[in-house]
Design an enzyme around this catalytic site. Structure first.
Site, PDB file in Angstrom:
ATOM      1  N   ARG A 303       0.842  -1.212   0.000  1.00  0.00           N
ATOM      2  CA  ARG A 303       0.000   0.000   0.000  1.00  0.00           C
ATOM      3  C   ARG A 303       0.868   1.250   0.000  1.00  0.00           C
ATOM      4  O   ARG A 303       0.529   2.249  -0.660  1.00  0.00           O
ATOM      5  CB  ARG A 303      -0.906  -0.002   1.225  1.00  0.00           C
ATOM      6  CG  ARG A 303      -1.679   1.310   1.394  1.00  0.00           C
ATOM      7  CD  ARG A 303      -2.531   1.296   2.652  1.00  0.00           C
ATOM      8  NE  ARG A 303      -3.103   2.607   2.904  1.00  0.00           N
ATOM      9  CZ  ARG A 303      -2.534   3.539   3.655  1.00  0.00           C
ATOM     10  NH1 ARG A 303      -1.353   3.304   4.220  1.00  0.00           N
ATOM     11  NH2 ARG A 303      -3.121   4.705   3.841  1.00  0.00           N
ATOM     12  N   ASP A 362     -19.915   5.023  10.327  1.00  0.00           N
ATOM     13  CA  ASP A 362     -20.400   5.842  11.444  1.00  0.00           C
ATOM     14  C   ASP A 362     -20.520   7.281  10.982  1.00  0.00           C
ATOM     15  O   ASP A 362     -19.533   7.901  10.599  1.00  0.00           O
ATOM     16  CB  ASP A 362     -19.434   5.732  12.626  1.00  0.00           C
ATOM     17  CG  ASP A 362     -19.866   6.592  13.796  1.00  0.00           C
ATOM     18  OD1 ASP A 362     -21.077   6.653  14.079  1.00  0.00           O
ATOM     19  OD2 ASP A 362     -19.000   7.233  14.435  1.00  0.00           O
ATOM     20  N   GLN A 391     -17.949   7.593   1.179  1.00  0.00           N
ATOM     21  CA  GLN A 391     -17.591   8.220   2.441  1.00  0.00           C
ATOM     22  C   GLN A 391     -17.893   9.710   2.421  1.00  0.00           C
ATOM     23  O   GLN A 391     -18.342  10.281   3.418  1.00  0.00           O
ATOM     24  CB  GLN A 391     -16.116   7.967   2.740  1.00  0.00           C
ATOM     25  CG  GLN A 391     -15.820   6.514   3.099  1.00  0.00           C
ATOM     26  CD  GLN A 391     -14.328   6.208   3.125  1.00  0.00           C
ATOM     27  OE1 GLN A 391     -13.508   6.998   2.666  1.00  0.00           O
ATOM     28  NE2 GLN A 391     -13.976   5.049   3.654  1.00  0.00           N
ATOM     29  N   ASN A 413     -15.373  -1.826   9.684  1.00  0.00           N
ATOM     30  CA  ASN A 413     -14.005  -1.435  10.054  1.00  0.00           C
ATOM     31  C   ASN A 413     -14.025  -0.712  11.394  1.00  0.00           C
ATOM     32  O   ASN A 413     -13.791   0.491  11.488  1.00  0.00           O
ATOM     33  CB  ASN A 413     -13.403  -0.538   8.964  1.00  0.00           C
ATOM     34  CG  ASN A 413     -11.931  -0.267   9.206  1.00  0.00           C
ATOM     35  OD1 ASN A 413     -11.278  -0.960   9.975  1.00  0.00           O
ATOM     36  ND2 ASN A 413     -11.406   0.757   8.564  1.00  0.00           N
ATOM     37  N   SER A 416     -10.918   1.443  12.811  1.00  0.00           N
ATOM     38  CA  SER A 416     -10.607   2.838  12.522  1.00  0.00           C
ATOM     39  C   SER A 416     -10.907   3.732  13.713  1.00  0.00           C
ATOM     40  O   SER A 416     -10.388   4.848  13.815  1.00  0.00           O
ATOM     41  CB  SER A 416     -11.424   3.310  11.315  1.00  0.00           C
ATOM     42  OG  SER A 416     -12.824   3.201  11.575  1.00  0.00           O
ATOM     43  N   HIS A 465     -25.866 -19.324  11.737  1.00  0.00           N
ATOM     44  CA  HIS A 465     -25.558 -20.719  12.027  1.00  0.00           C
ATOM     45  C   HIS A 465     -26.669 -21.661  11.592  1.00  0.00           C
ATOM     46  O   HIS A 465     -26.516 -22.892  11.688  1.00  0.00           O
ATOM     47  CB  HIS A 465     -25.298 -20.891  13.528  1.00  0.00           C
ATOM     48  CG  HIS A 465     -24.316 -21.977  13.839  1.00  0.00           C
ATOM     49  ND1 HIS A 465     -23.630 -22.680  12.874  1.00  0.00           N
ATOM     50  CD2 HIS A 465     -23.893 -22.500  15.022  1.00  0.00           C
ATOM     51  CE1 HIS A 465     -22.833 -23.568  13.435  1.00  0.00           C
ATOM     52  NE2 HIS A 465     -22.979 -23.484  14.751  1.00  0.00           N
ATOM     53  N   ASP A 469     -22.071 -23.576   8.653  1.00  0.00           N
ATOM     54  CA  ASP A 469     -21.414 -24.258   9.756  1.00  0.00           C
ATOM     55  C   ASP A 469     -20.063 -23.620  10.051  1.00  0.00           C
ATOM     56  O   ASP A 469     -19.546 -22.809   9.278  1.00  0.00           O
ATOM     57  CB  ASP A 469     -21.256 -25.755   9.453  1.00  0.00           C
ATOM     58  CG  ASP A 469     -20.545 -25.994   8.127  1.00  0.00           C
ATOM     59  OD1 ASP A 469     -19.467 -25.404   7.914  1.00  0.00           O
ATOM     60  OD2 ASP A 469     -21.082 -26.750   7.299  1.00  0.00           O
TER      61      ASP A 469
END
Length: 495
Positions: A303, A362, A391, A413, A416, A465, A469
């Site tokens: 990155r 958020d 964003q 995430n 963050s 579930h 599995d």
């Protein structure tokens, strides 16, 4: 004197007759007749009505009043919150002018006018709840076709990427929504001078704001914090006299801070109300949890090398595009994690055509989960560009319904903000979700047994579930982990 009095009475008589004649020629309807007064002349007695005192012009005929209703905007939405009015009573509007912005539990929507006319009534205040099928405004208009009074208002998303308007400028088309054009007009900005960062060069709201900030250097103020009255400064002790050696018994105690805020109660609405409904349904699902740690040391180096290249193209490159692309590659091998089930869990749908991976975000409006569409055919750079757009729109509350619906798999995430492990809650009808912790620099042992510095991130998975599995969730996590720990291996499966 008698001659003067007669002349004045004659002038008054002629003036009253002229006003009464004008009133009859202009209006076909008269107001209630007041008592008549008699004007007496030496040889004549005439009765004249005093209606001219209440004379009003009728040169402009009032048109019909159209009740502009809120029609069904889909997704089962029955009510919205009025966030902002762009007009007030008495304003003149034309077709396609923005009237107000409303927010549902899924997206923000801009209401545009269908008629040319004058706003006569606003039915809701800001932050009030408007219901589908009820009037929003009354518009007085003359040019209304037959049957148009029964039609509802047409809504357009605040930021729509399928429907947009065009403006011809020097042979080229400038693409922008009505809300963006209104913002540019209010700030005297020419759209031809703004570089659009949206799809196909479309000008977005953030493009206007960025252009404006570069021109003025304006910085938006932060919201004030609750007012707290600080204690007064502690008084200094008086100097002790030489002769007085007895310590003072009374001690002055400084008052404690007083918090002036008050409790308030308000109804849940918008995204908060949607979160209540979604999480209530989610907790009916039996969750299977699985956690692991991932060594991102090689991804950190990769990155760092690609960051400058991406920024030169105008796109901020974070770790999320790599996490999302690795998840899409894993879903190709485990399509059941990209499936959906009905409410009674009687039928399962395998969604192989699209990997619409959501990102829990958020915002000031609350928790929202926009998704990147068709990740399976996007590059790392394409995913990064789409994340930048989502964003930016999420921070300004301008995400459209298409951005917030249709998700098939979700990543959160949480790292963050902070924390290493989490217990993510599945968003029905999806069947799996992952929560990413913060990246930490921790000591680890190399293959040669030496202690080395490693970039470690913890991941927490939750799966339905009833149909998934533990072994399937573990194998998917291991494959996703291998892509990130050795980023070059993703090249083998990229299409």
């Amino acid at each position: 004197m008698a001659a003067v009095t007669t002349m004045r009475a004659s002038f008054r008589f002629m003036r009253n007759l002229r006003c009464a004649h004008q009133y009859r020629s202009c209006c076909s309807k008269f107001q209630s007749v007041r008592p008549e007064y008699k004007y007496k002349l030496p040889h004549l007695s005439v009765a004249v009505s005093t209606q001219h005192r209440y004379f009003r012009t009728c040169s402009v005929v009032s048109g019909p009043i159209v009740q502009f209703k809120l029609s069904d905007i889909g997704e089962g939405i029955t009510e919205v919150t009025v966030k902002e009015w762009y007009v007030k009573e008495g304003d003149t509007v034309s077709q396609f002018d923005s009237i107000c912005e409303v927010q549902s539990d899924k997206a923000s929507v801009t209401i545009t006018s269908r008629y040319d006319g004058v706003i006569r009534k606003l039915y809701y205040d800001v932050d009030s709840i408007a219901h589908v099928g009820k009037p929003l405004v009354d518009i007085e208009t003359q040019d209304v076709k037959e049957g148009a009074l029964e039609e509802d208002v047409v809504e357009a998303p605040a930021v729509s990427h399928d429907e947009h308007t065009h403006q011809e400028i020097k042979g080229q088309k400038t693409q922008a929504t009505p809300a963006v054009r209104r913002l540019a007009m209010e700030n005297n900005i020419k759209l031809s001078e703004v570089v659009g960062t949206g799809k196909d060069g479309r000008i977005l709201k953030e493009d206007i704001l960025n252009y404006l900030s570069k021109q003025t250097g304006a910085i938006l103020p932060l919201s004030p914090s609750p007012e707290i009255i600080p204690p007064p400064p502690k008084p200094q002790a008086a100097p002790t006299r030489p002769k007085d050696t007895t310590p003072s018994v009374r001690q002055q105690v400084s008052p404690k801070p007083v918090f002036t805020g008050k409790d308030r109660t308000e109804p849940l609405k918008g995204f908060h109300k949607a979160m209540v409904k979604t999480m209530t349904a989610a907790l009916k699902i039996p969750h299977f949890g699985y956690c692991d740690e991932v060594d991102l040391s090689q991804l950190v180096k990769l990155r760092l090398e690609l960051k400058a290249v991406s920024e030169s193209r105008g796109v901020k490159l974070s770790y999320m595009p790599f996490f999302i692309k690795a998840a899409s590659l894993g879903l190709l091998h485990f399509p059941i994690l990209n499936a959906s089930v009905d409410d009674n869990c009687q039928n399962i749908t395998y969604i192989k055509a699209a990997h619409n991976i959501g990102l829990a975000m958020d915002t000031q409006q609350g928790l929202i989960v926009p998704n990147v569409k068709n990740v399976q055919v996007l590059s790392i750079y394409d995913i990064a560009a789409e994340l930048n757009r989502l964003q930016t729109l999420g921070a300004t509350g301008q995400l459209g319904a298409s951005d917030l619906t249709g998700g098939t798999f979700t990543l959160s995430n949480i790292g963050s903000i902070g924390g290493t492990y989490a217990k993510p809650v599945i968003l029905p009808p999806e069947v799996a979700i992952g929560a990413l912790g913060t990246i930490q620099i921790l000591p680890r042992f190399s293959a040669q047994g030496e202690v080395v510095k490693a970039h470690i991130m913890n991941v927490s998975w939750s799966a339905d579930h009833r149909i998934i599995d533990g072994a399937t969730m573990c194998r998917f996590s291991n494959l996703w982990k291998s892509y990130l720990e050795n980023p070059a291996s993703m090249l083998m499966d990229l299409k």
